[in-house]
Write an enzyme that holds these catalytic residues in place. Structure first.
Site, PDB file in Angstrom:
ATOM      1  N   ARG A  70     -59.477 -18.369   0.383  1.00  0.00           N
ATOM      2  CA  ARG A  70     -60.140 -17.481   0.952  1.00  0.00           C
ATOM      3  C   ARG A  70     -60.333 -16.303   0.455  1.00  0.00           C
ATOM      4  O   ARG A  70     -61.298 -15.670   0.820  1.00  0.00           O
ATOM      5  CB  ARG A  70     -59.617 -17.474   2.499  1.00  0.00           C
ATOM      6  CG  ARG A  70     -60.609 -16.671   3.495  1.00  0.00           C
ATOM      7  CD  ARG A  70     -60.387 -16.823   4.990  1.00  0.00           C
ATOM      8  NE  ARG A  70     -61.180 -15.908   5.671  1.00  0.00           N
ATOM      9  CZ  ARG A  70     -61.465 -16.212   7.021  1.00  0.00           C
ATOM     10  NH1 ARG A  70     -60.830 -16.768   7.844  1.00  0.00           N
ATOM     11  NH2 ARG A  70     -62.326 -15.266   7.674  1.00  0.00           N
ATOM     12  N   GLU A  84     -74.599 -11.150   0.853  1.00  0.00           N
ATOM     13  CA  GLU A  84     -73.442 -12.078   1.207  1.00  0.00           C
ATOM     14  C   GLU A  84     -74.196 -13.554   0.631  1.00  0.00           C
ATOM     15  O   GLU A  84     -73.015 -14.492   0.597  1.00  0.00           O
ATOM     16  CB  GLU A  84     -73.289 -12.072   2.639  1.00  0.00           C
ATOM     17  CG  GLU A  84     -72.505 -10.836   2.890  1.00  0.00           C
ATOM     18  CD  GLU A  84     -71.211 -10.487   2.478  1.00  0.00           C
ATOM     19  OE1 GLU A  84     -70.566 -11.677   1.931  1.00  0.00           O
ATOM     20  OE2 GLU A  84     -70.471  -9.536   2.841  1.00  0.00           O
ATOM     21  N   ASN A 126     -63.629 -12.332  -0.950  1.00  0.00           N
ATOM     22  CA  ASN A 126     -63.701 -11.039  -1.023  1.00  0.00           C
ATOM     23  C   ASN A 126     -64.475 -10.630  -2.339  1.00  0.00           C
ATOM     24  O   ASN A 126     -64.121  -9.284  -2.887  1.00  0.00           O
ATOM     25  CB  ASN A 126     -62.171 -10.430  -1.227  1.00  0.00           C
ATOM     26  CG  ASN A 126     -61.651 -10.565   0.255  1.00  0.00           C
ATOM     27  OD1 ASN A 126     -62.331 -10.320   1.375  1.00  0.00           O
ATOM     28  ND2 ASN A 126     -60.493 -11.065   0.363  1.00  0.00           N
ATOM     29  N   GLU A 143     -55.834 -17.018   4.305  1.00  0.00           N
ATOM     30  CA  GLU A 143     -55.556 -16.585   2.893  1.00  0.00           C
ATOM     31  C   GLU A 143     -54.197 -16.690   2.469  1.00  0.00           C
ATOM     32  O   GLU A 143     -53.700 -15.868   1.807  1.00  0.00           O
ATOM     33  CB  GLU A 143     -56.004 -14.904   2.858  1.00  0.00           C
ATOM     34  CG  GLU A 143     -57.568 -14.636   3.108  1.00  0.00           C
ATOM     35  CD  GLU A 143     -57.859 -13.081   2.680  1.00  0.00           C
ATOM     36  OE1 GLU A 143     -56.895 -12.641   2.330  1.00  0.00           O
ATOM     37  OE2 GLU A 143     -59.145 -12.941   3.343  1.00  0.00           O
ATOM     38  N   LYS A 199     -68.778 -21.247   3.378  1.00  0.00           N
ATOM     39  CA  LYS A 199     -67.601 -20.484   4.130  1.00  0.00           C
ATOM     40  C   LYS A 199     -66.981 -21.498   5.002  1.00  0.00           C
ATOM     41  O   LYS A 199     -65.776 -21.237   5.026  1.00  0.00           O
ATOM     42  CB  LYS A 199     -68.230 -19.312   5.144  1.00  0.00           C
ATOM     43  CG  LYS A 199     -67.164 -18.387   5.494  1.00  0.00           C
ATOM     44  CD  LYS A 199     -67.505 -17.136   6.079  1.00  0.00           C
ATOM     45  CE  LYS A 199     -66.366 -16.263   6.336  1.00  0.00           C
ATOM     46  NZ  LYS A 199     -66.742 -14.817   6.872  1.00  0.00           N
ATOM     47  N   LYS A 242     -62.441 -13.507  11.539  1.00  0.00           N
ATOM     48  CA  LYS A 242     -62.013 -12.063  11.096  1.00  0.00           C
ATOM     49  C   LYS A 242     -62.579 -11.189  11.970  1.00  0.00           C
ATOM     50  O   LYS A 242     -63.594 -11.020  12.121  1.00  0.00           O
ATOM     51  CB  LYS A 242     -62.106 -11.912   9.695  1.00  0.00           C
ATOM     52  CG  LYS A 242     -61.350 -12.438   8.581  1.00  0.00           C
ATOM     53  CD  LYS A 242     -61.298 -11.783   7.034  1.00  0.00           C
ATOM     54  CE  LYS A 242     -60.483 -12.422   6.331  1.00  0.00           C
ATOM     55  NZ  LYS A 242     -60.553 -11.820   4.865  1.00  0.00           N
ATOM     56  N   HIS A 254     -65.769  -7.020  -2.690  1.00  0.00           N
ATOM     57  CA  HIS A 254     -65.445  -6.378  -1.584  1.00  0.00           C
ATOM     58  C   HIS A 254     -64.258  -5.196  -1.803  1.00  0.00           C
ATOM     59  O   HIS A 254     -64.228  -4.082  -1.122  1.00  0.00           O
ATOM     60  CB  HIS A 254     -64.784  -7.340  -0.405  1.00  0.00           C
ATOM     61  CG  HIS A 254     -65.987  -8.206   0.493  1.00  0.00           C
ATOM     62  ND1 HIS A 254     -67.036  -8.864  -0.326  1.00  0.00           N
ATOM     63  CD2 HIS A 254     -66.223  -7.984   1.653  1.00  0.00           C
ATOM     64  CE1 HIS A 254     -67.697  -9.404   0.449  1.00  0.00           C
ATOM     65  NE2 HIS A 254     -67.411  -8.845   1.560  1.00  0.00           N
ATOM     66  N   ARG A 280     -53.831 -10.895  26.194  1.00  0.00           N
ATOM     67  CA  ARG A 280     -53.334 -11.372  25.189  1.00  0.00           C
ATOM     68  C   ARG A 280     -54.295 -12.462  24.608  1.00  0.00           C
ATOM     69  O   ARG A 280     -53.482 -13.867  24.046  1.00  0.00           O
ATOM     70  CB  ARG A 280     -51.878 -12.046  25.666  1.00  0.00           C
ATOM     71  CG  ARG A 280     -51.045 -10.845  25.880  1.00  0.00           C
ATOM     72  CD  ARG A 280     -49.497 -11.490  26.212  1.00  0.00           C
ATOM     73  NE  ARG A 280     -48.794 -10.330  26.441  1.00  0.00           N
ATOM     74  CZ  ARG A 280     -47.560 -10.239  27.049  1.00  0.00           C
ATOM     75  NH1 ARG A 280     -46.992 -11.455  27.318  1.00  0.00           N
ATOM     76  NH2 ARG A 280     -46.738  -9.093  27.288  1.00  0.00           N
ATOM     77  N   HIS A 299     -65.760  -1.938  -0.640  1.00  0.00           N
ATOM     78  CA  HIS A 299     -64.976  -1.256   0.575  1.00  0.00           C
ATOM     79  C   HIS A 299     -64.835   0.316   0.085  1.00  0.00           C
ATOM     80  O   HIS A 299     -64.880   1.378   0.961  1.00  0.00           O
ATOM     81  CB  HIS A 299     -63.670  -1.957   1.084  1.00  0.00           C
ATOM     82  CG  HIS A 299     -64.029  -3.299   1.886  1.00  0.00           C
ATOM     83  ND1 HIS A 299     -63.235  -4.032   2.437  1.00  0.00           N
ATOM     84  CD2 HIS A 299     -65.329  -3.600   2.474  1.00  0.00           C
ATOM     85  CE1 HIS A 299     -63.554  -4.992   2.883  1.00  0.00           C
ATOM     86  NE2 HIS A 299     -65.026  -4.842   3.209  1.00  0.00           N
ATOM     87  N   HIS A 337     -73.084  -2.067   4.386  1.00  0.00           N
ATOM     88  CA  HIS A 337     -72.027  -2.947   3.921  1.00  0.00           C
ATOM     89  C   HIS A 337     -72.677  -3.750   2.807  1.00  0.00           C
ATOM     90  O   HIS A 337     -71.967  -3.925   1.813  1.00  0.00           O
ATOM     91  CB  HIS A 337     -71.426  -3.826   5.017  1.00  0.00           C
ATOM     92  CG  HIS A 337     -70.374  -4.761   4.603  1.00  0.00           C
ATOM     93  ND1 HIS A 337     -69.158  -4.397   3.972  1.00  0.00           N
ATOM     94  CD2 HIS A 337     -70.435  -5.991   4.516  1.00  0.00           C
ATOM     95  CE1 HIS A 337     -68.585  -5.460   3.848  1.00  0.00           C
ATOM     96  NE2 HIS A 337     -69.242  -6.569   4.058  1.00  0.00           N
TER      97      HIS A 337
END
Length: 364
Positions: free
Chosen positions: A240, A183, A244, A235, A225, A141, A247, A119, A251, A265
């Site tokens: 934030r 990036e 993206n 977000e 960042k 993330k 992205h 956990r 993606h 990527h």
């Protein structure tokens, strides 16, 4: 050493950036050591290139590596399950820290394992690729890919420390350096036109590995960042979401190529950013001059700036079908990050996917 703070209250952490810091890993990682051992999640390529440096830097602390297969294919349910089983077999407890030593795949997978093991246990990021150093290692993330799409299963789980050694990049091939550069360009395009102008003037020095140029690019990107994550960790406000940029398109391109090495990527994100600026032109938001600057810069970096250059021959309908499962979708609508110009990105929540489909068909 440059030390940047990701300011998240009690969960704040440092990003420490210095050439050769890997050889002094012990002084930075000692607070996270229990039983004189650190479990290091890595991949075979990274360990072969950099593992001895980390082991020497840790001195008497044992580095216990868990090897993953290189590549995006490791971000999957079966590999996550295997990693969790191996961590449990090694007796990892909630108070332990896992070290993610590698690129974005290693960081995403090890971070997600840390988020759910017992956990939640701690982890430290030591990113070894340009993309991971300037982007994925910072912000918490984590996740894996599933059949429905990229990063659809995961968690926000912040590291306790990010340790960046730009000298690790010397072992990277030029293609992965270029992919990581996408990036860096993203941060400039989001909110820093001055940084973009600096990148235009220093692109070749960065790609060639000139130490000061590369260090400045890394520091500026991480600082950007860190500011955004501190303001909007999950977000919640939309700030934030600016990260993206490129992205949503990117993606979809990755999904179309099966998340394979056909399109890395960063290469997908480069093409996605060019598409975002082109869509911004069509919607009357951005001047063609700014979009052409973006496309010219990406091309100069050896990155794709169109569907054709990315090797994509799919229809708009096929690409939009991939977007339909995007994790950013809310209330049936998918926000797009568009731009009023270089350094002026914003969230547009009024883009119809039917319009995007038609737009993509015109780009083929």
């Amino acid at each position: 050493m440059t030390i940047l703070k990701v300011a998240l209250g009690a969960r704040s952490y440092d990003v420490r950036i210095e050439e050769g810091v890997l050889e002094r890993a012990r002084e930075h990682l000692a607070p996270f050591v229990r039983r004189n051992r650190l479990i290091v999640v890595t991949d075979a390529n990274v360990w072969a290139a950099q593992g001895s440096r980390l082991s020497v830097g840790l001195g008497p602390i044992e580095a216990a590596p868990i090897m993953l297969a290189p590549g995006e294919g490791s971000k999957s349910w079966p590999i996550l399950e295997e990693l969790i089983d191996r961590l449990l077999a090694l007796g990892v407890e909630r108070g332990d820290h896992i070290v993610a030593f590698g690129g974005g795949v290693v960081g995403d997978l090890a971070g997600f394992a840390a988020a759910i093991l017992n956990r939640g246990c701690g982890f430290v990021q030591i990113p070894t690729t340009l993309l991971a150093q300037v982007d994925s290692s910072v912000g918490g993330k984590t996740g894996i890919n599933v059949a429905a799409g990229k990063n659809l299963v995961g968690a926000f789980h912040q590291p306790s420390l990010v340790l960046i050694d730009p000298s690790c990049l010397r072992s990277l091939d030029p293609r992965h350096i270029r992919a990581g550069y996408a990036e860096i360009a993203k941060y400039a395009l989001i909110e820093d036109a001055g940084f973009f102008a600096w990148l235009e003037a220093n692109l070749h020095a960065i790609l060639a590995g000139e130490p000061e140029a590369r260090r400045h690019a890394i520091v500026a990107s991480v600082a950007g960042k860190a500011r955004i994550v501190a303001a909007d960790e999950r977000e919640a406000t939309g700030r934030r979401a600016l990260l993206n940029l490129g992205h949503t398109f990117g993606h979809a391109l990755e999904a179309e190529t099966g998340f394979s090495d056909r399109l890395l990527h960063g290469e997908a994100i480069a093409a996605g950013m060019a598409l975002a600026f082109d869509l911004s032109i069509e919607r009357g938001l951005c001047t063609p001059e700014d979009a052409n600057r973006v496309r010219t810069h990406l091309a100069a970096a050896g990155l794709p700036s169109s569907l054709g250059e990315a090797g994509i021959v799919a229809s708009g309908r096929s690409l939009v079908r991939h977007m339909a499962t995007d994790k950013k979708k809310e209330g049936g609508r998918l926000p797009f990050i568009l731009a009023h110009g270089i350094g002026q990105a914003f969230v547009d929540e009024n883009v119809e996917l039917a319009d995007v489909e038609s737009f993509l068909d015109r780009q083929a």
